[in-house]
Design a protein around this motif. Structure first.
Motif, PDB file in Angstrom:
ATOM      1  N   ASP A 171     -26.595 -20.066   0.360  1.00  0.00           N
ATOM      2  CA  ASP A 171     -27.548 -19.110  -0.201  1.00  0.00           C
ATOM      3  C   ASP A 171     -27.070 -17.669  -0.135  1.00  0.00           C
ATOM      4  O   ASP A 171     -27.423 -16.858  -0.992  1.00  0.00           O
ATOM      5  CB  ASP A 171     -28.896 -19.220   0.533  1.00  0.00           C
ATOM      6  N   ASP A 172     -26.306 -17.325   0.886  1.00  0.00           N
ATOM      7  CA  ASP A 172     -25.954 -15.921   1.094  1.00  0.00           C
ATOM      8  C   ASP A 172     -24.468 -15.813   1.368  1.00  0.00           C
ATOM      9  O   ASP A 172     -23.996 -16.132   2.467  1.00  0.00           O
ATOM     10  CB  ASP A 172     -26.764 -15.340   2.251  1.00  0.00           C
ATOM     11  N   LEU A 173     -23.730 -15.394   0.358  1.00  0.00           N
ATOM     12  CA  LEU A 173     -22.310 -15.101   0.526  1.00  0.00           C
ATOM     13  C   LEU A 173     -22.033 -13.813  -0.231  1.00  0.00           C
ATOM     14  O   LEU A 173     -22.329 -13.696  -1.420  1.00  0.00           O
ATOM     15  CB  LEU A 173     -21.426 -16.236  -0.003  1.00  0.00           C
ATOM     16  N   ARG A 174     -21.499 -12.821   0.480  1.00  0.00           N
ATOM     17  CA  ARG A 174     -21.197 -11.520  -0.112  1.00  0.00           C
ATOM     18  C   ARG A 174     -19.715 -11.232   0.102  1.00  0.00           C
ATOM     19  O   ARG A 174     -19.150 -11.652   1.108  1.00  0.00           O
ATOM     20  CB  ARG A 174     -22.056 -10.433   0.527  1.00  0.00           C
ATOM     21  N   TRP A 175     -19.138 -10.532  -0.871  1.00  0.00           N
ATOM     22  CA  TRP A 175     -17.692 -10.317  -0.826  1.00  0.00           C
ATOM     23  C   TRP A 175     -17.404  -8.832  -0.980  1.00  0.00           C
ATOM     24  O   TRP A 175     -17.828  -8.201  -1.945  1.00  0.00           O
ATOM     25  CB  TRP A 175     -17.003 -11.090  -1.953  1.00  0.00           C
ATOM     26  N   ARG A 176     -16.694  -8.275  -0.015  1.00  0.00           N
ATOM     27  CA  ARG A 176     -16.270  -6.883  -0.104  1.00  0.00           C
ATOM     28  C   ARG A 176     -15.259  -6.746  -1.241  1.00  0.00           C
ATOM     29  O   ARG A 176     -14.339  -7.560  -1.365  1.00  0.00           O
ATOM     30  CB  ARG A 176     -15.657  -6.446   1.228  1.00  0.00           C
ATOM     31  N   ARG A 177     -15.427  -5.724  -2.045  1.00  0.00           N
ATOM     32  CA  ARG A 177     -14.588  -5.550  -3.225  1.00  0.00           C
ATOM     33  C   ARG A 177     -13.338  -4.726  -2.913  1.00  0.00           C
ATOM     34  O   ARG A 177     -13.366  -3.797  -2.112  1.00  0.00           O
ATOM     35  CB  ARG A 177     -15.370  -4.861  -4.344  1.00  0.00           C
ATOM     36  N   HIS A 178     -12.283  -5.075  -3.619  1.00  0.00           N
ATOM     37  CA  HIS A 178     -11.079  -4.238  -3.614  1.00  0.00           C
ATOM     38  C   HIS A 178     -11.234  -3.105  -4.607  1.00  0.00           C
ATOM     39  O   HIS A 178     -10.805  -1.972  -4.353  1.00  0.00           O
ATOM     40  CB  HIS A 178      -9.856  -5.077  -3.968  1.00  0.00           C
ATOM     41  N   LEU A 180       0.828  -1.208   0.000  1.00  0.00           N
ATOM     42  CA  LEU A 180       0.000   0.000   0.000  1.00  0.00           C
ATOM     43  C   LEU A 180       0.861   1.257   0.000  1.00  0.00           C
ATOM     44  O   LEU A 180       0.531   2.250  -0.654  1.00  0.00           O
ATOM     45  CB  LEU A 180      -0.929  -0.010   1.215  1.00  0.00           C
ATOM     46  N   ALA A 181       1.962   1.212   0.731  1.00  0.00           N
ATOM     47  CA  ALA A 181       2.858   2.369   0.754  1.00  0.00           C
ATOM     48  C   ALA A 181       3.496   2.589  -0.609  1.00  0.00           C
ATOM     49  O   ALA A 181       3.717   3.734  -1.037  1.00  0.00           O
ATOM     50  CB  ALA A 181       3.934   2.176   1.819  1.00  0.00           C
ATOM     51  N   ALA A 182       3.766   1.494  -1.311  1.00  0.00           N
ATOM     52  CA  ALA A 182       4.385   1.608  -2.633  1.00  0.00           C
ATOM     53  C   ALA A 182       3.414   2.135  -3.671  1.00  0.00           C
ATOM     54  O   ALA A 182       3.817   2.856  -4.600  1.00  0.00           O
ATOM     55  CB  ALA A 182       4.943   0.250  -3.068  1.00  0.00           C
ATOM     56  N   ASP A 183       2.125   1.769  -3.547  1.00  0.00           N
ATOM     57  CA  ASP A 183       1.109   2.249  -4.492  1.00  0.00           C
ATOM     58  C   ASP A 183      -0.248   2.145  -3.813  1.00  0.00           C
ATOM     59  O   ASP A 183      -0.896   1.105  -3.835  1.00  0.00           O
ATOM     60  CB  ASP A 183       1.122   1.411  -5.775  1.00  0.00           C
ATOM     61  N   VAL A 184      -0.675   3.238  -3.183  1.00  0.00           N
ATOM     62  CA  VAL A 184      -1.906   3.211  -2.402  1.00  0.00           C
ATOM     63  C   VAL A 184      -3.123   2.960  -3.283  1.00  0.00           C
ATOM     64  O   VAL A 184      -4.126   2.397  -2.828  1.00  0.00           O
ATOM     65  CB  VAL A 184      -2.060   4.523  -1.594  1.00  0.00           C
ATOM     66  N   ASP A 185      -3.058   3.342  -4.542  1.00  0.00           N
ATOM     67  CA  ASP A 185      -4.194   3.138  -5.437  1.00  0.00           C
ATOM     68  C   ASP A 185      -4.244   1.737  -6.006  1.00  0.00           C
ATOM     69  O   ASP A 185      -5.322   1.260  -6.389  1.00  0.00           O
ATOM     70  CB  ASP A 185      -4.144   4.156  -6.589  1.00  0.00           C
ATOM     71  N   ASP A 186      -3.107   1.068  -6.098  1.00  0.00           N
ATOM     72  CA  ASP A 186      -3.064  -0.283  -6.658  1.00  0.00           C
ATOM     73  C   ASP A 186      -2.025  -1.109  -5.907  1.00  0.00           C
ATOM     74  O   ASP A 186      -0.863  -1.206  -6.322  1.00  0.00           O
ATOM     75  CB  ASP A 186      -2.718  -0.242  -8.152  1.00  0.00           C
ATOM     76  N   PRO A 187      -2.413  -1.711  -4.775  1.00  0.00           N
ATOM     77  CA  PRO A 187      -1.445  -2.499  -4.004  1.00  0.00           C
ATOM     78  C   PRO A 187      -0.929  -3.725  -4.747  1.00  0.00           C
ATOM     79  O   PRO A 187       0.114  -4.278  -4.370  1.00  0.00           O
ATOM     80  CB  PRO A 187      -2.225  -2.886  -2.746  1.00  0.00           C
TER      81      PRO A 187
END
Length: 473
Positions: free
Chosen positions: A188-195, A127-134
């Motif tokens: 039935d219910d699985l949700r995934w937080r997106r990067h 993240l320190a190297a590229d906070v927008d694209d780790p």
């Protein structure tokens, strides 16, 4: 899709030993149990929850998400979209510009087995190297070791896998899994937080219920098949569930047995796990799956209880079928023991049992120097509620002695008051493993809001209390 059920003794489990295991889990001061499922011979012999946690409610499982990423990788390998020996650079050439030669020798199997050659966790450095694209940032970090020769539990390699699988399929991990894995096995219910757009976090961010974890464990126990239908490619589970890299430098007995493909090896069997005590333990020799949600750190003690108490109750390893007489009385005793479990309320935890009407009203500001949760800027006690103020959000928490749901967010609370009017509220964030303890101090008109175990913000959970919920999709 209902999972077949049975009783412990009918599946060869000693009910007294099972009850002793539950007793020990509850008695361990470092383990706050939330839910437990045990399956034997393809049947569910125990499913229980500690109120206010409950059946069917989805929550963040932290790194147990990796085992779902492993299933998505299995599909891609089985479809011939990539091989485990593909160089990573073949799939992400645009992100490896300027990468060193060791990084260029990194292969898919190294990502999946935590064997990229980096000495330690690299997430913050990426993240320190590229906070927008780790992912791009990760590829700027030169491995200290040759890929495939050193284990380091490491989040960016799994995000790289998620990125590659998205590029190959054009779909999120959850959308790759839903028609081919989740739906067929009854999740039935699985949700995934997106990067980012189209890319699921991969290393964390899955919100699902305990039943889903038990079903994924059963799918692995049955070699990737479900009701006779092949779900994961033939041979995948055998590869994923054996050591692909050694890790003897880890100090914990069940974290130093090697790592497979998004699975840990154990002293017996193997497992997926997530921070603060989320477990999927698969015991092939005993034809058993254990799924457990909790609020615990360290995580080794729960594994010790499995080996010390539950494993003997399972009896000798062997083929399916009961190995002891059916014990109806013992089964009934286990059912009674686990039928009405709950966490201690704030009053029981603190020993404060004054009437809640004695709560000192007023507005409270954050105590200086206290390690309070920073999104909460002020607290009010009024009208039978503790009101949490965050930037742009207000949450009204009922002041009740018993566990009571909080309107508008997946949380439950219980409250206690001492003789000075000081209010203590335990706020269980049911969409996470975590509990927040809020205390008001009438003498200084201040409050503290502290986590017994601090959440891993950015690993799928939001830092604002009112937003600690599963993603909508």
């Amino acid at each position: 899709m209902t999972f077949p059920v049975s009783t412990p003794s009918a599946e060869g489990i000693d009910p007294a030993g099972l009850a002793a295991f539950v007793d020990a889990v509850e008695a361990d001061p470092g383990i706050e149990p939330h839910g437990l499922i045990i399956q034997r011979h393809g049947r569910r012999v125990l499913e229980t929850y500690w109120s206010p946690h409950r059946r069917g409610e989805v929550r963040l499982v932290y790194s147990l998400s990796k085992s779902f990423t492993g299933a998505a990788l299995a599909l891609a390998v089985g479809d011939g979209l990539l091989s485990l020996d593909d160089p990573v650079g073949e799939h992400l050439p645009d992100l490896l510009d300027g990468a060193d030669e060791r990084t260029r020798r990194m292969r898919i199997r190294h990502l999946a087995s935590m064997a990229t050659g980096h000495q330690d966790e690299t997430l913050l450095f990426a993240l320190a190297a590229d906070v927008d694209d780790p992912v791009r940032g990760f590829f700027t970090l030169r491995p200290e070791h040759e890929p495939g020769t050193w284990f380091a539990y490491n989040q960016p390699p799994v995000l790289v896998l998620s990125t590659i699988l998205h590029r190959l399929t054009g779909r999120r991990l959850v959308d790759q899994l839903r028609p081919r894995v989740l739906d067929p096995i009854g999740i039935d219910d699985l949700r995934w937080r997106r990067h980012g757009p189209g890319v699921d976090l991969g290393f964390s961010g899955v919100f699902t219920d305990l039943d889903a974890i038990a079903r994924l464990g059963q799918l692995h126990l049955d070699d990737g098949t479900w009701d006779g239908r092949r779900i994961l490619p033939d041979g995948w589970v055998a590869q994923a569930s054996r050591p692909q890299i050694t890790n003897e430098h880890r100090p914990e007995p069940d974290w130093s047995r090697g790592y497979g493909f998004q699975l840990w090896m154990c002293r017996h069997g193997y497992r997926g796990d997530g921070a603060f005590g989320q477990y999927m333990v698969v015991l092939p020799e005993h034809d058993t799956v254990i799924a457990f949600f909790s609020h615990a750190e360290p995580m080794q003690p729960f594994m010790d209880l499995i080996w010390d108490l539950l494993l003997p109750a399972l009896g000798p390893a062997g083929p399916a079928g009961p190995s002891r007489p059916v014990d109806g009385d013992g089964d009934a005793a286990v059912a009674a023991r686990t039928s009405d479990l709950r966490l201690p309320t704030a009053a029981e935890r603190t020993g404060r049992h004054h009437p809640l009407s004695a709560a000192a009203p007023g507005r409270f500001t954050r105590a200086e120097g206290a390690p309070s949760h920073l999104s909460i800027t002020a607290v009010e006690v009024a009208g039978g509620h503790l009101v949490l103020h965050e930037d742009g959000h207000t949450t009204r928490v009922p002041l009740t002695a018993a566990w009571t749901d909080v309107a508008g967010i997946p949380a439950s609370a219980s409250a206690a008051v001492d003789g000075s009017g000081r209010v203590t509220v335990d706020l269980v964030m049911r969409a996470t493993p975590h509990r927040l303890e809020v205390v008001t101090d009438p003498a200084g008109s201040t409050f503290t809001a502290t986590w017994p175990l601090f959440p891993l913000f950015g690993a799928g959970v939001d830092g604002v209390i009112a937003r600690m919920r599963p993603p909508d999709d």
